[in-house]
Design an enzyme around this catalytic site. Structure first.
Site, PDB file in Angstrom:
ATOM      1  N   GLU A 176       0.813  -1.222   0.000  1.00 21.11           N
ATOM      2  CA  GLU A 176       0.000   0.000   0.000  1.00 21.11           C
ATOM      3  C   GLU A 176       0.846   1.271   0.000  1.00 21.11           C
ATOM      4  O   GLU A 176       0.449   2.297   0.551  1.00 21.11           O
ATOM      5  CB  GLU A 176      -0.966   0.009   1.202  1.00 21.11           C
ATOM      6  N   LEU A 177       2.053   1.178  -0.576  1.00 21.49           N
ATOM      7  CA  LEU A 177       3.010   2.289  -0.642  1.00 21.49           C
ATOM      8  C   LEU A 177       3.398   2.815   0.744  1.00 21.49           C
ATOM      9  O   LEU A 177       3.772   4.005   0.887  1.00 21.49           O
ATOM     10  CB  LEU A 177       2.471   3.442  -1.504  1.00 21.49           C
TER      11      LEU A 177
END
Length: 468
Positions: free
Chosen positions: A146-147
């Site tokens: 999710e970065l």
């Protein structure tokens, strides 16, 4: 010459089946094979196969001028092997063109970077080995689940041997700075950073089919005009999004495939942009400044923080319970235990427990197959309780770290529901016990009422006599 960097996230979790309280200790299989297979096939037909064909056609048309990057989680790769080998083959064909880069990430799309460095390293190495075995390439660029990124996580990523990492261009981190440059880690400047341009990315990923959006409909000419409006000194525009944007989140009827099919042509015809991969960006560009990120950021929701996964007591309790078992999992040295352990770490399990039903509620509901966050929590904790029992049986330990949740008592009184056509049939002259009980009860009730009425009359009569 400026650059566009396309990166697509490909991920599917192993969803848990409905695991009931009384199965703890009796049934050690946790995953919903039917749901996982059917969802994978549905997404494959709507998104993965047609989009991969589209990207392949674009590469055939424009050659090395069109380049893209993927990050495919280990759980998605496992499901491709199990349920969709045609999808895996189509990704192999794309990688073989030399115009596609595969990024490194955690094997199970987990939050391990936030809890345990050794587990994080292990998962990243497992994923790299898997990518190398399936595609014949070794990832040199990294994107975390999710970065999610912070200064400390970036430092760990550099220790793993990656030259650069992708993360969110969060406004509260950037301030006045633009995401359209190459930056570097504040603690380890040799790790380069590409930041998502969330405005232009979300125009495609989230707003493309929104008819209430003032810019709807989005055309390639309009989009390229926005790219051209960016200050010419800004070097790179990073467009990061879920791959399921094509066909799954934005249906084919919205025109998303046609938009993507014509975008490269419009870019080449009306701008001076070129398409490059993340590793090319890390080699070609120099960082303009370090970015200080003391607390983890992500690409989720308006807040761009961790609250989608670790934002309430249910999520925190489940997350802590999971990682309490880590020493036992290592001690067990059991491949099946470790495989289940990997799949139980997938961040989606905690996402299902999210209670943010306001600002980003619709997005959360779309991805959640549970009716309530509490239901997701109960199901997960039941599985974790059984998982510990299995580990204890293997390691011979007696200590129980996870206390099973008590079975919730029903708020309703037990009742008998008779289905139509299942009533017992008695002979006509047979007096059923039910009828007798009801008659007796009715007679008893009537007798009590009569007795009570007689007492009242007697009492009234006595009172009247006294008054007289």
């Amino acid at each position: 010459m400026r650059a566009i960097c396309f990166y697509f996230q490909v991920h599917q979790p192993f969803r848990l089946r409905r695991y009931r309280f009384f199965e703890i200790g009796n049934n050690h299989y946790y995953f919903d094979d039917f749901a996982n297979q059917s969802i994978m096939r549905k997404v494959a037909e709507k998104c993965y196969l047609p989009t991969n064909q589209l990207m392949y056609d674009l590469i055939q048309e424009y050659g090395t001028r069109f380049k893209i990057a993927y990050s495919i989680s280990g759980t998605a790769l496992d499901q491709f092997e199990r349920y969709a080998p045609d999808v895996l083959e189509s990704f192999r064909r794309l990688v073989a063109t030399g115009c596609v880069e595969i990024l490194g990430e955690t094997y199970s799309h987990s939050l391990s970077a936030l809890r345990d460095k050794e587990e994080f390293f292990n998962q990243v190495r497992l994923h790299s080995e898997k990518v190398e075995r399936l595609f014949g390439v070794k990832p040199t660029s990294f994107r975390n689940t999710e970065l999610i990124y912070s200064d400390q996580i970036g430092q760990m990523v550099y220790e793993l041997g990656f030259k650069g990492q992708l993360t969110e261009g969060a406004k509260h981190i950037l301030g006045w700075k633009s995401p359209n440059y190459l930056y570097c880690n504040a603690l380890e400047p040799r790790l380069k950073l590409l930041l998502k341009n969330y405005q232009l990315s979300d125009d495609i990923a989230f707003r493309f089919s929104n008819k209430a959006w003032t810019e709807w409909p989005l055309t390639t000419e309009k989009y390229v005009s926005w790219l051209n409006a960016i200050d010419s000194r800004q070097e790179i525009v990073n467009l990061f999004m879920d791959y399921e944007t094509f066909g799954e989140h934005q249906w084919a009827e919205t025109g998303i495939f046609e938009f993507m099919r014509h975008l490269p042509k419009a870019v080449f015809a009306h701008s001076n942009y070129q398409f490059i991969t993340p590793s090319e960006a890390f080699d070609l560009l120099d960082p303009v400044a370090p970015i200080h990120v003391p607390y983890p950021i992500s690409w989720a929701d308006e807040e761009r923080d961790l609250t989608a996964w670790l934002g309430n007591e249910l999520q925190d309790d489940a997350f802590n319970a999971l990682y309490k078992l880590l020493p036992k999992v290592r001690q067990s040295q059991n491949p099946q235990i470790y495989n289940d352990w990997l799949y139980l770490q997938t961040s989606d399990h905690f996402y299902y427990m999210c209670t943010k039903w306001f600002s980003d509620g619709d997005v959360h509901k779309y991805f959640n197959h549970y009716d309530t966050p509490y239901e997701a929590y109960i199901n997960y904790m039941n599985v974790i309780s059984d998982f510990e029992i299995r580990i204890n049986q293997i390691t011979g330990q007696n200590e129980t770290l996870i206390k099973p949740l008590e079975k919730e008592k029903s708020k309703f009184k037990p009742s008998i529901i008779v289905q139509p056509g299942t009533e017992l049939v008695y002979p006509e002259e047979f007096d059923t016990p039910t009828t007798k009980r009801k008659t007796t009860k009715r007679k008893t009730t009537q007798a009590k009422k009569k007795k009570s009425t007689t007492r009242k009359k007697t009492k009234t009569s006595k009172t009247s006599s006294k008054k007289k």
